[in-house]
Design an enzyme around this catalytic site. Structure first.
Site, PDB file in Angstrom:
ATOM      1  N   ASP A 229      32.141  39.221  39.216  1.00 44.55           N
ATOM      2  CA  ASP A 229      32.208  38.057  38.322  1.00 44.55           C
ATOM      3  C   ASP A 229      31.143  38.208  37.229  1.00 44.55           C
ATOM      4  OD1 ASP A 229      32.982  34.959  37.948  1.00 44.55           O
ATOM      5  OD2 ASP A 229      30.811  35.184  37.751  1.00 44.55           O
TER       6      ASP A 229
ATOM      7  N   ILE B 157      29.183  25.773  34.298  1.00 49.07           N
ATOM      8  CA  ILE B 157      29.263  26.355  32.955  1.00 49.07           C
ATOM      9  C   ILE B 157      29.829  25.356  31.954  1.00 49.07           C
ATOM     10  CG2 ILE B 157      31.568  27.433  33.020  1.00 49.07           C
ATOM     11  CD1 ILE B 157      28.278  29.001  31.754  1.00 49.07           C
TER      12      ILE B 157
ATOM     13  N   LYS C 259      35.729  33.434  31.389  1.00 51.79           N
ATOM     14  CA  LYS C 259      35.868  34.721  32.056  1.00 51.79           C
ATOM     15  C   LYS C 259      35.627  34.567  33.546  1.00 51.79           C
ATOM     16  CE  LYS C 259      32.540  35.951  33.636  1.00 51.79           C
ATOM     17  NZ  LYS C 259      31.431  35.571  34.587  1.00 51.79           N
TER      18      LYS C 259
HETATM   19  P1  NAP Z   1      31.540  25.795  39.300  1.00 53.95           P
HETATM   20  O1  NAP Z   1      30.199  25.216  39.023  1.00 53.95           O
HETATM   21  O2  NAP Z   1      31.994  25.979  40.702  1.00 53.95           O
HETATM   22  O3  NAP Z   1      32.606  24.922  38.484  1.00 53.95           O
HETATM   23  C1  NAP Z   1      33.983  25.064  38.620  1.00 53.95           C
HETATM   24  C2  NAP Z   1      34.592  23.690  38.482  1.00 53.95           C
HETATM   25  O4  NAP Z   1      36.028  23.804  38.472  1.00 53.95           O
HETATM   26  C3  NAP Z   1      34.219  22.749  39.621  1.00 53.95           C
HETATM   27  O5  NAP Z   1      33.723  21.540  39.057  1.00 53.95           O
HETATM   28  C4  NAP Z   1      35.533  22.520  40.340  1.00 53.95           C
HETATM   29  O6  NAP Z   1      35.635  21.212  40.861  1.00 53.95           O
HETATM   30  C5  NAP Z   1      36.519  22.696  39.213  1.00 53.95           C
HETATM   31  N1  NAP Z   1      37.883  22.966  39.662  1.00 53.95           N
HETATM   32  C6  NAP Z   1      38.310  23.679  40.722  1.00 53.95           C
HETATM   33  N2  NAP Z   1      39.650  23.668  40.774  1.00 53.95           N
HETATM   34  C7  NAP Z   1      40.076  22.899  39.754  1.00 53.95           C
HETATM   35  C8  NAP Z   1      41.352  22.495  39.282  1.00 53.95           C
HETATM   36  N3  NAP Z   1      42.486  22.880  39.891  1.00 53.95           N
HETATM   37  N4  NAP Z   1      41.423  21.694  38.185  1.00 53.95           N
HETATM   38  C9  NAP Z   1      40.302  21.310  37.541  1.00 53.95           C
HETATM   39  N5  NAP Z   1      39.055  21.650  37.952  1.00 53.95           N
HETATM   40  C10 NAP Z   1      38.965  22.445  39.029  1.00 53.95           C
HETATM   41  O7  NAP Z   1      31.682  27.239  38.621  1.00 53.95           O
HETATM   42  P2  NAP Z   1      31.031  27.745  37.246  1.00 53.95           P
HETATM   43  O8  NAP Z   1      29.774  28.473  37.502  1.00 53.95           O
HETATM   44  O9  NAP Z   1      31.039  26.662  36.240  1.00 53.95           O
HETATM   45  O10 NAP Z   1      32.087  28.873  36.879  1.00 53.95           O
HETATM   46  C11 NAP Z   1      33.364  28.563  36.352  1.00 53.95           C
HETATM   47  C12 NAP Z   1      33.838  29.768  35.549  1.00 53.95           C
HETATM   48  O11 NAP Z   1      32.872  30.008  34.519  1.00 53.95           O
HETATM   49  C13 NAP Z   1      33.927  31.063  36.388  1.00 53.95           C
HETATM   50  O12 NAP Z   1      35.037  31.803  36.015  1.00 53.95           O
HETATM   51  C14 NAP Z   1      32.647  31.800  36.013  1.00 53.95           C
HETATM   52  O13 NAP Z   1      32.798  33.202  36.076  1.00 53.95           O
HETATM   53  C15 NAP Z   1      32.454  31.356  34.567  1.00 53.95           C
HETATM   54  N6  NAP Z   1      31.044  31.445  34.133  1.00 53.95           N
HETATM   55  C16 NAP Z   1      30.027  31.006  34.940  1.00 53.95           C
HETATM   56  C17 NAP Z   1      28.700  31.183  34.537  1.00 53.95           C
HETATM   57  C18 NAP Z   1      27.544  30.725  35.379  1.00 53.95           C
HETATM   58  O14 NAP Z   1      26.391  31.040  35.029  1.00 53.95           O
HETATM   59  N7  NAP Z   1      27.746  30.001  36.468  1.00 53.95           N
HETATM   60  C19 NAP Z   1      28.432  31.794  33.300  1.00 53.95           C
HETATM   61  C20 NAP Z   1      29.511  32.158  32.474  1.00 53.95           C
HETATM   62  C21 NAP Z   1      30.813  31.993  32.910  1.00 53.95           C
HETATM   63  P3  NAP Z   1      35.167  20.912  42.378  1.00 53.95           P
HETATM   64  O15 NAP Z   1      33.791  21.497  42.531  1.00 53.95           O
HETATM   65  O16 NAP Z   1      35.214  19.435  42.440  1.00 53.95           O
HETATM   66  O17 NAP Z   1      36.159  21.625  43.241  1.00 53.95           O
END
Ligand code: NAP
Length: 306
Positions: free
Chosen positions: A169, A13, A91
């Site tokens: 989520d 995201i 979120k």
């Molecule tokens: P994601 O692709 O798994 O990204 C999360 C990132 O956070 C990863 O790059 C991870 O790094 C990093 N991370 C983990 N622990 C950390 C820390 N302590 N310090 C700094 N970075 C850290 O997940 P995402 O889909 O982007 O989702 C993230 C958030 O956005 C969630 O709350 C989700 O509900 C929200 N969201 C997602 C979407 C969607 O379509 N995916 C849409 C709207 C909102 P590593 O992988 O290297 O561990």
């Protein structure tokens, strides 16, 4: 005013929505990224932790956008608030209701800006739907949110861990819209979580709310036609339908003209307005609903996933 912002958590995201929205907003300048495992293509300095960034860039970061999974968000947000930095939370804004309350209290004490960013509340249908429902008494509510988990969360294991929320989520996006448009708050009467036998969080969930025919159904097993709809009927005979996740609004059977779908630019416009005033914008209702549902949900087991 230029707001120097860092993104913390550089995953899906952050890359697809936050980076372009920050680049398009005239007041924000992306100055750093925090990514424990690196982010070569960020185009700005990358740090392994918030503490490392603050040590390397003292007084050079005004705001942070937290795009990590929810499990680590409270600790990072608390650290940023203590450093006097404005915080935007993706979120769900925290892993628990208590964590969110604590962050709000910390921001109030520190006099810092805190924004719980519910992106779905900025879909174009939401504000006009809220206007249409103002002063109405809701008699029926049907939330239906069916998506393909493999499309939106490919390879993400954290969503299946205890603090990952599973289908909720996604479901919390619908609840954030309901919180923004309904003239009365929702209270959970019953809930049912369907959990894969090899996972900790639900792949499907149903919630019934107090007050009659009010309910929500979320399912992550939809591989054909995804559905994101909220249908509301009121005592005065009004019918409001939010469809396509808020991209369309149908009021009393007629399509309502709307602007473009631009949730993240709208989020950053809101954050830009909050930062100079050190203001707090936290709608905790979606978290309260999920917390209540989790307290009383009947758990059903289903086939292993993944
Ligand atoms: P994601 O692709 O798994 O990204 C999360 C990132 O956070 C990863 O790059 C991870 O790094 C990093 N991370 C983990 N622990 C950390 C820390 N302590 N310090 C700094 N970075 C850290 O997940 P995402 O889909 O982007 O989702 C993230 C958030 O956005 C969630 O709350 C989700 O509900 C929200 N969201 C997602 C979407 C969607 O379509 N995916 C849409 C709207 C909102 P590593 O992988 O290297 O561990």
């Amino acid at each position: 005013m230029t707001i120097r912002i860092a993104i913390i958590g550089f995953g899906k995201i952050a890359r697809t929505e936050h980076v372009p929205a920050i680049a398009a907003h005239p007041e924000f300048e992306l100055v750093a990224v925090v990514a424990p495992n690196g982010a070569d293509e960020a185009g700005v300095p990358v740090f392994a932790s918030l503490a490392e960034m603050l040590a390397a860039m003292p007084g050079e970061v005004d705001a942070v956008s937290l795009c990590t999974p929810p499990s680590v968000r409270h600790a990072i947000a608390a650290e940023a608030i203590a450093a006097g930095i404005a915080v935007m939370l993706e979120k769900p804004p925290a892993a628990t209701f208590g964590e969110l309350e604590d962050l709000e209290a910390r921001a109030r004490t520190a006099g810092t800006c805190l924004f719980a960013a519910w992106h779905s509340q900025h879909a174009p249908a939401v504000a006009p739907a809220a206007d249409l429902l103002k002063g109405e008494t809701v008699t029926q509510l049907a939330i239906e949110w069916r998506e393909d988990v493999n499309r939106w969360h490919p390879g993400q294991e954290w969503i299946w861990e205890p603090e990952g929320f599973g289908v909720l989520d996604t479901g919390i996006n619908a609840l954030s819209i309901a919180s923004a448009i309904l003239p009365q708050p929702l209270f959970v009467e019953a809930a049912e979580f369907t959990i894969p036998s090899n996972r900790q969080t639900p792949i499907a969930a149903r919630i019934r709310f107090v007050g009659g025919e009010l309910g929500a159904a979320f399912d992550w097993r939809e591989t054909h036609e995804e559905v994101r709809e909220i249908h509301v009927a009121t005592a005065s005979g009004r019918r409001v339908a939010i469809v396509e996740g808020g991209a369309r609004l149908i009021a009393d059977g007629t399509e309502h003209p709307l602007g473009p779908f631009a949730e993240y630019p709208a989020l950053y416009a809101r954050f830009a307005a909050l930062v100079p005033d050190r203001a707090i914008d936290v709608d905790s209702a979606p978290m309260r609903i999920l917390a209540d549902a989790a307290l009383i949900a009947r758990r059903l087991s289903t086939a292993a996933h993944g």
